[in-house]
Design an enzyme around this catalytic site. Structure first.
Site, PDB file in Angstrom:
ATOM      1  N   GLU A 220     -26.854  29.667  69.501  1.00 36.97           N
ATOM      2  CA  GLU A 220     -27.559  28.777  68.564  1.00 36.97           C
ATOM      3  C   GLU A 220     -28.173  27.589  69.315  1.00 36.97           C
ATOM      4  O   GLU A 220     -27.925  26.420  68.979  1.00 36.97           O
ATOM      5  CB  GLU A 220     -26.623  28.333  67.422  1.00 36.97           C
ATOM      6  CG  GLU A 220     -26.138  29.516  66.615  1.00 36.97           C
ATOM      7  CD  GLU A 220     -25.448  29.195  65.299  1.00 36.97           C
ATOM      8  OE1 GLU A 220     -25.186  28.019  65.007  1.00 36.97           O
ATOM      9  OE2 GLU A 220     -25.167  30.151  64.538  1.00 36.97           O
ATOM     10  N   TYR A 299     -24.849  34.526  58.205  1.00 40.03           N
ATOM     11  CA  TYR A 299     -23.635  34.510  57.377  1.00 40.03           C
ATOM     12  C   TYR A 299     -24.017  34.696  55.922  1.00 40.03           C
ATOM     13  O   TYR A 299     -25.110  34.303  55.497  1.00 40.03           O
ATOM     14  CB  TYR A 299     -22.910  33.175  57.532  1.00 40.03           C
ATOM     15  CG  TYR A 299     -22.221  33.033  58.869  1.00 40.03           C
ATOM     16  CD1 TYR A 299     -20.946  33.562  59.056  1.00 40.03           C
ATOM     17  CD2 TYR A 299     -22.829  32.400  59.946  1.00 40.03           C
ATOM     18  CE1 TYR A 299     -20.298  33.449  60.278  1.00 40.03           C
ATOM     19  CE2 TYR A 299     -22.187  32.287  61.173  1.00 40.03           C
ATOM     20  CZ  TYR A 299     -20.928  32.812  61.332  1.00 40.03           C
ATOM     21  OH  TYR A 299     -20.290  32.717  62.533  1.00 40.03           O
ATOM     22  N   GLU A 354     -23.170  37.175  64.996  1.00 37.42           N
ATOM     23  CA  GLU A 354     -22.344  36.399  64.055  1.00 37.42           C
ATOM     24  C   GLU A 354     -22.751  36.810  62.655  1.00 37.42           C
ATOM     25  O   GLU A 354     -23.904  36.584  62.250  1.00 37.42           O
ATOM     26  CB  GLU A 354     -22.527  34.882  64.250  1.00 37.42           C
ATOM     27  CG  GLU A 354     -21.826  34.350  65.475  1.00 37.42           C
ATOM     28  CD  GLU A 354     -21.817  32.837  65.586  1.00 37.42           C
ATOM     29  OE1 GLU A 354     -21.799  32.147  64.546  1.00 37.42           O
ATOM     30  OE2 GLU A 354     -21.843  32.343  66.731  1.00 37.42           O
TER      31      GLU A 354
HETATM   32  O1  AHR Z   1     -18.554  30.942  63.553  1.00 40.12           O
HETATM   33  C1  AHR Z   1     -18.575  29.580  63.349  1.00 40.12           C
HETATM   34  C2  AHR Z   1     -19.835  28.932  63.905  1.00 40.12           C
HETATM   35  O2  AHR Z   1     -20.947  29.383  63.205  1.00 40.12           O
HETATM   36  C3  AHR Z   1     -20.183  29.237  65.331  1.00 40.12           C
HETATM   37  O3  AHR Z   1     -19.487  28.462  66.238  1.00 40.12           O
HETATM   38  C4  AHR Z   1     -21.639  28.943  65.384  1.00 40.12           C
HETATM   39  O4  AHR Z   1     -22.316  29.700  66.350  1.00 40.12           O
HETATM   40  C5  AHR Z   1     -22.114  29.228  63.984  1.00 40.12           C
HETATM   41  O5  AHR Z   1     -22.880  28.218  63.465  1.00 40.12           O
END
Ligand code: AHR
Length: 550
Positions: A220, A299, A354
């Protein structure tokens, strides 16, 4: 549910209800049932919906890379400390400080790779703090500002991988580190020549070079990794790609280390511009730098800051959250289209390193530790995302769920000596046969499940042929109220029998707790086979994986 109504009719015998006894009991039962259904208090009588699937085994597609079942373990909360590392002197059974129960559970998942040490943590990690007999004690400012003892460092990570049989995905520090620091770490890890760093590695207990399969160049970098513009990051990427070398003699011609660049974090123009910039540069790259993967983080959150509850919710939040997660499909399609423009041969993988559900922290937990529960909804969410990755197997060749233990959508939760396997764990276990399987197209009319203003496909399915040639089918019933009768016609094979496992639970938010660890566990299921067709009844809100014998 019918049993429940019978006991209601028993209440009619109560003296307080005698006045109503003129209405026949059966009528009262039906009226009550209708009223409850109308109020939404109970689901209507569950008649199985029919779904026809066509599976054409002769039309096999891309390989579903085992690496899409990768894990992510960051120095965050109890992800590493307590979750993996308890130290050699702990009363919790361990091997060289690493929990035996966790190792056994992860071995059963055949974890292909683990991304480490972060996350945001990686862009502030200085590897020298984590080697040798006396470790630097530092801070973890990203995640609660707690002490980072550095007792789990390079050697412990590699030992852990060795114990579970996974490959290393090491993310180097592009934020507060330097190319020299990262280059030295990789030399320390991988060289077989007697350099000063190799001797130091040997004196720390490992004379043979380690294998590093994947190198993450930053995390990121557009945000916690230094808020870089695409151009600034690109100039860093070229430098790190050139100078951070893998010297392992066994990785020079075969099994070469794959370099993964920072990619997008969403679908808005800011992110498509990022993908454009990196891929355009890649198209014109020279001999002196290269990448093999572009990362993507996505996410399922719903809203920011994360405020959906991970437990104690009903059908409304269940359906909403699954709707959010299905956005993964469009996001992959969007970024894949940009990648196709600059890399039509699909040399660069889209690495979703992620992903997973991110809910509000559990009440009473340290908000910096990202502690949440893991329910049946998460199992369904995991199945849906894995299906999306499989359908994009030609471009999505690696993914890492966030995160492996005790953090976000975890496989495993621990509390001191206790350990529990989550519903998500069981989906990953049921999907093991899809690791390196060949994608087999499935066509079906998914139908629609509607709750309030949310409409979702009622069913989702993928198929794959494993390395031994056996056909596997994964089918998810998203509908929390109705069973589904699946009728699958198979072209290219004549099935004799089909059986496997199904995962469901009493409620959409059922969880496995330390006290009741078997609330959401798979149970056996088998299909009827007749005239070359399989028939299978899927319970509401379930994930099912079966194999077909021919
Ligand atoms: O997974 C938690 C966080 O989410 C990670 O450290 C980051 O890469 C993302 O924003």
């Amino acid at each position: 549910m019918l049993l429940g109504l019978r006991s209601e009719s028993g209440v009619a015998g109560n003296p307080r209800n005698r006045r109503r006894s003129a209405t026949p009991a059966i009528m009262r039962m039906l009226i009550l049932a209708l009223a409850l259904v109308t109020m939404g208090a109970i689901p209507p009588f569950a008649a199985a919906q029919k779904v026809q699937l066509s599976v054409d085994v002769s039309k096999a597609g891309a390989k579903i890379e085992r690496n899409i079942f990768g894990q992510f373990a960051e120095h965050l909360g109890h992800g590493i400390y307590e979750g993996v590392w308890v130290g050699p002197d702990s009363s919790i059974p361990n091997t060289r400080g690493i929990r035996n129960d966790v190792v056994a559970a992860l071995k059963a998942l055949k974890v292909p790779n683990i991304r480490w040490p972060g996350g945001c943590f990686a862009d502030e990690y200085h590897w020298r703090n984590g080697i040798g007999p006396s470790r630097g004690v530092t801070l973890n400012p990203n995640w609660g500002g707690v002490i980072e003892p550095n007792t789990f460092g390079t050697h412990e990570f590699m030992d852990f991988l060795d114990q579970i049989g996974a490959e290393a995905y090491v993310s180097v520090n592009v934020g507060s580190g330097t190319p020299r620091e990262a280059a030295e770490w990789l030399e320390y890890l991988t060289t077989g020549q007697p350099t000063t760093l190799a001797k130091e590695r040997a004196s720390n207990g490992h004379s043979d070079p380690y294998k590093v399969a994947f190198l993450g160049i930053g995390n990121e970098s557009w945000d916690c990794g230094g808020n870089m513009t695409p151009d600034y990051y690109l100039s860093q990427l070229k430098i790190y790609s050139r100078f951070v070398r893998n010297f392992n003699p066994a990785q020079q011609t075969k099994q070469q280390m794959l370099r993964i660049a920072v990619g997008p974090g969403g679908g808005e123009p800011r992110w498509t511009e990022w993908t454009e910039a990196i891929m355009k540069a890649y198209q014109h790259h020279t001999w002196s730098w290269d990448i093999n993967g572009l990362s993507m983080h996505n996410y399922t959150v719903g809203q920011w800051p994360p405020s959906f509850a991970s437990v104690g919710f009903g059908e409304t939040q269940y359906s909403q959250f699954l709707k959010y997660t299905l956005a993964m499909e469009d996001l992959i399609t969007k970024h894949s289209a940009i990648m196709d423009k600059y890399d039509p041969e699909k040399k660069v993988a889209l690495v979703v390193d992620e992903w997973g559900a991110w809910y509000a922290p559990l009440p009473g937990s340290n908000p910096g530790f990202l502690v949440q529960q893991n329910s049946l909804r998460d199992a369904i969410l995991a199945g849906l995302n894995l299906n999306i990755f499989a359908r994009h197997a030609d471009r999505v060749r690696m993914a890492n769920i966030a995160q492996m233990i005790n953090v976000l959508q975890a496989m495993i939760m621990t509390d001191k000596e206790k350990m529990v396997l989550t519903p998500t764990y069981y989906v990953f276990k049921m999907y093991v046969p899809f690791q390196d399987a060949t994608f087999v197209p499935v066509t079906f009319d998914a139908g629609t499940y509607t709750h309030g203003d949310v409409s979702l496909p009622r069913v989702d399915a993928i198929a794959g042929k494993d390395t031994a040639g056996k056909l596997w089918l994964a089918v998810t019933n998203l509908d929390p109220n109705q069973p589904i009768e699946v009728e699958a016609s198979l072209t290219g094979i004549t099935p004799k029998s089909a059986a496997g496992e199904t995962l469901t639970a009493p409620k959409v938010d059922s969880v496995n707790s330390f006290e009741a660890p078997k609330t959401v566990v798979p149970k056996p299921i088998s299909a009827k086979v007749q005239g070359g067709r399989l028939t299978l009844t899927l319970e509401p809100k379930s994930v099912t994986v079966i194999s077909v014998e021919q």
